[in-house]
Design a protein around this motif. Structure first.
Motif, PDB file in Angstrom:
ATOM      1  N   HIS A   1      -3.296  15.181  -5.603  1.00  0.00           N
ATOM      2  CA  HIS A   1      -3.722  14.172  -4.646  1.00  0.00           C
ATOM      3  C   HIS A   1      -5.234  14.001  -4.781  1.00  0.00           C
ATOM      4  O   HIS A   1      -5.954  14.983  -4.984  1.00  0.00           O
ATOM      5  CB  HIS A   1      -3.345  14.628  -3.232  1.00  0.00           C
TER       6      HIS A   1
ATOM      7  N   TRP B   1      -3.295  11.203  12.127  1.00  0.00           N
ATOM      8  CA  TRP B   1      -4.379  10.846  11.224  1.00  0.00           C
ATOM      9  C   TRP B   1      -5.278   9.810  11.890  1.00  0.00           C
ATOM     10  O   TRP B   1      -4.799   8.903  12.574  1.00  0.00           O
ATOM     11  CB  TRP B   1      -3.810  10.292   9.926  1.00  0.00           C
TER      12      TRP B   1
ATOM     13  N   ARG C   1     -10.839   5.160   4.838  1.00  0.00           N
ATOM     14  CA  ARG C   1     -10.904   4.402   3.580  1.00  0.00           C
ATOM     15  C   ARG C   1      -9.864   4.948   2.625  1.00  0.00           C
ATOM     16  O   ARG C   1      -9.584   6.137   2.606  1.00  0.00           O
ATOM     17  CB  ARG C   1     -12.286   4.534   2.941  1.00  0.00           C
ATOM     18  N   SER C   2      -9.346   4.085   1.819  1.00  0.00           N
ATOM     19  CA  SER C   2      -8.327   4.465   0.853  1.00  0.00           C
ATOM     20  C   SER C   2      -8.889   4.343  -0.560  1.00  0.00           C
ATOM     21  O   SER C   2     -10.025   3.917  -0.756  1.00  0.00           O
ATOM     22  CB  SER C   2      -7.102   3.562   1.022  1.00  0.00           C
ATOM     23  N   LEU C   3      -8.091   4.705  -1.520  1.00  0.00           N
ATOM     24  CA  LEU C   3      -8.481   4.616  -2.927  1.00  0.00           C
ATOM     25  C   LEU C   3      -8.356   3.185  -3.430  1.00  0.00           C
ATOM     26  O   LEU C   3      -7.406   2.484  -3.065  1.00  0.00           O
ATOM     27  CB  LEU C   3      -7.576   5.515  -3.765  1.00  0.00           C
TER      28      LEU C   3
ATOM     29  N   HIS D   1       0.831  -1.197   0.000  1.00  0.00           N
ATOM     30  CA  HIS D   1       0.000   0.000   0.000  1.00  0.00           C
ATOM     31  C   HIS D   1       0.874   1.259   0.000  1.00  0.00           C
ATOM     32  O   HIS D   1       0.644   2.191  -0.778  1.00  0.00           O
ATOM     33  CB  HIS D   1      -0.928  -0.014   1.204  1.00  0.00           C
TER      34      HIS D   1
ATOM     35  N   HIS E   1       0.926   4.353   8.900  1.00  0.00           N
ATOM     36  CA  HIS E   1       0.873   2.902   8.704  1.00  0.00           C
ATOM     37  C   HIS E   1       1.945   2.154   9.491  1.00  0.00           C
ATOM     38  O   HIS E   1       1.720   1.005   9.900  1.00  0.00           O
ATOM     39  CB  HIS E   1       0.920   2.561   7.214  1.00  0.00           C
TER      40      HIS E   1
ATOM     41  N   VAL F   1      -4.957   1.681  -4.495  1.00  0.00           N
ATOM     42  CA  VAL F   1      -3.896   1.366  -3.533  1.00  0.00           C
ATOM     43  C   VAL F   1      -4.393   0.440  -2.416  1.00  0.00           C
ATOM     44  O   VAL F   1      -3.742   0.301  -1.390  1.00  0.00           O
ATOM     45  CB  VAL F   1      -3.253   2.649  -2.949  1.00  0.00           C
ATOM     46  N   ILE F   2      -5.538  -0.211  -2.642  1.00  0.00           N
ATOM     47  CA  ILE F   2      -6.034  -1.234  -1.718  1.00  0.00           C
ATOM     48  C   ILE F   2      -5.663  -2.586  -2.324  1.00  0.00           C
ATOM     49  O   ILE F   2      -6.059  -2.905  -3.442  1.00  0.00           O
ATOM     50  CB  ILE F   2      -7.566  -1.136  -1.517  1.00  0.00           C
TER      51      ILE F   2
ATOM     52  N   HIS G   1       2.003   9.711   5.909  1.00  0.00           N
ATOM     53  CA  HIS G   1       1.380   8.468   5.466  1.00  0.00           C
ATOM     54  C   HIS G   1       2.169   7.264   5.972  1.00  0.00           C
ATOM     55  O   HIS G   1       1.598   6.294   6.497  1.00  0.00           O
ATOM     56  CB  HIS G   1       1.259   8.464   3.937  1.00  0.00           C
TER      57      HIS G   1
ATOM     58  N   SER H   1       1.214   3.894  -3.038  1.00  0.00           N
ATOM     59  CA  SER H   1       0.887   5.285  -2.748  1.00  0.00           C
ATOM     60  C   SER H   1       2.031   6.230  -3.122  1.00  0.00           C
ATOM     61  O   SER H   1       1.788   7.318  -3.649  1.00  0.00           O
ATOM     62  CB  SER H   1       0.532   5.442  -1.270  1.00  0.00           C
TER      63      SER H   1
END
Length: 151
Positions: free
Chosen positions: A123, A76, A81-83, A39, A145, A86-87, A141, A43
């Motif tokens: 972005h 954060w 939820r991510s795009l 991921h 993670h 990139v999942i 980011h 990204s």
């Protein structure tokens, strides 16, 4: 504020990525540790122009979202939820061999930090980003993670 434009901060993130192991336990969310490496790699490839994304419709001005995400001292939120691009179980790169995924991420991180054309790609949520914005985002980011897996 930490940013990947700083060599000390970049080294910190590289060391934290190197410290993650296949046994690193997830603290929140659904992705595996290998999925997290992929991921982050996917990204970082967005501003490099290697992964295409489309702008996402947002309910408030992008400038406000970007300012809050990049300049606020708050961490954060968990479970955002991510795009799909990139999942890992949707459109992102699926995990392979852990060591290969880790090495690929470290290589992509180096390319990301050396890129001089990042301001050309927007972005999905924040809109137009300067190179300095991308370097700040890149730190935040990764930090988000890596904290997810206690690194």
């Amino acid at each position: 504020m930490k940013t990947l434009a700083s060599s000390e901060t970049r080294t910190e993130i590289e060391q934290r990525i190197a410290a993650v192991t296949p046994a690193s336990a997830r603290q929140w969310g659904a992705m595996s540790v290998g999925g997290m490496l992929c991921h982050l790699d996917d990204s970082y490839r967005i501003p490099l122009g290697e992964v295409a994304i489309a702008p996402v419709k947002v309910p408030i001005p992008r400038s406000l979202i970007k300012y809050t995400a990049l300049r606020s001292p708050l961490q954060w939120p968990k479970n955002l939820r991510s795009l799909p691009a990139v999942i890992q179980w949707v459109g992102g790169t699926p995990p392979g061999t852990f060591a290969d995924d880790q090495a690929r991420l470290l290589g992509t991180l180096q390319r990301f930090c050396a890129c001089t054309t990042m301001g050309e790609v927007g972005h999905a949520f924040f809109g137009r980003m300067s190179a300095a914005d991308w370097m700040r985002w890149g730190y935040l980011h990764a930090d988000h993670h890596l904290r997810q897996f206690s690194a």
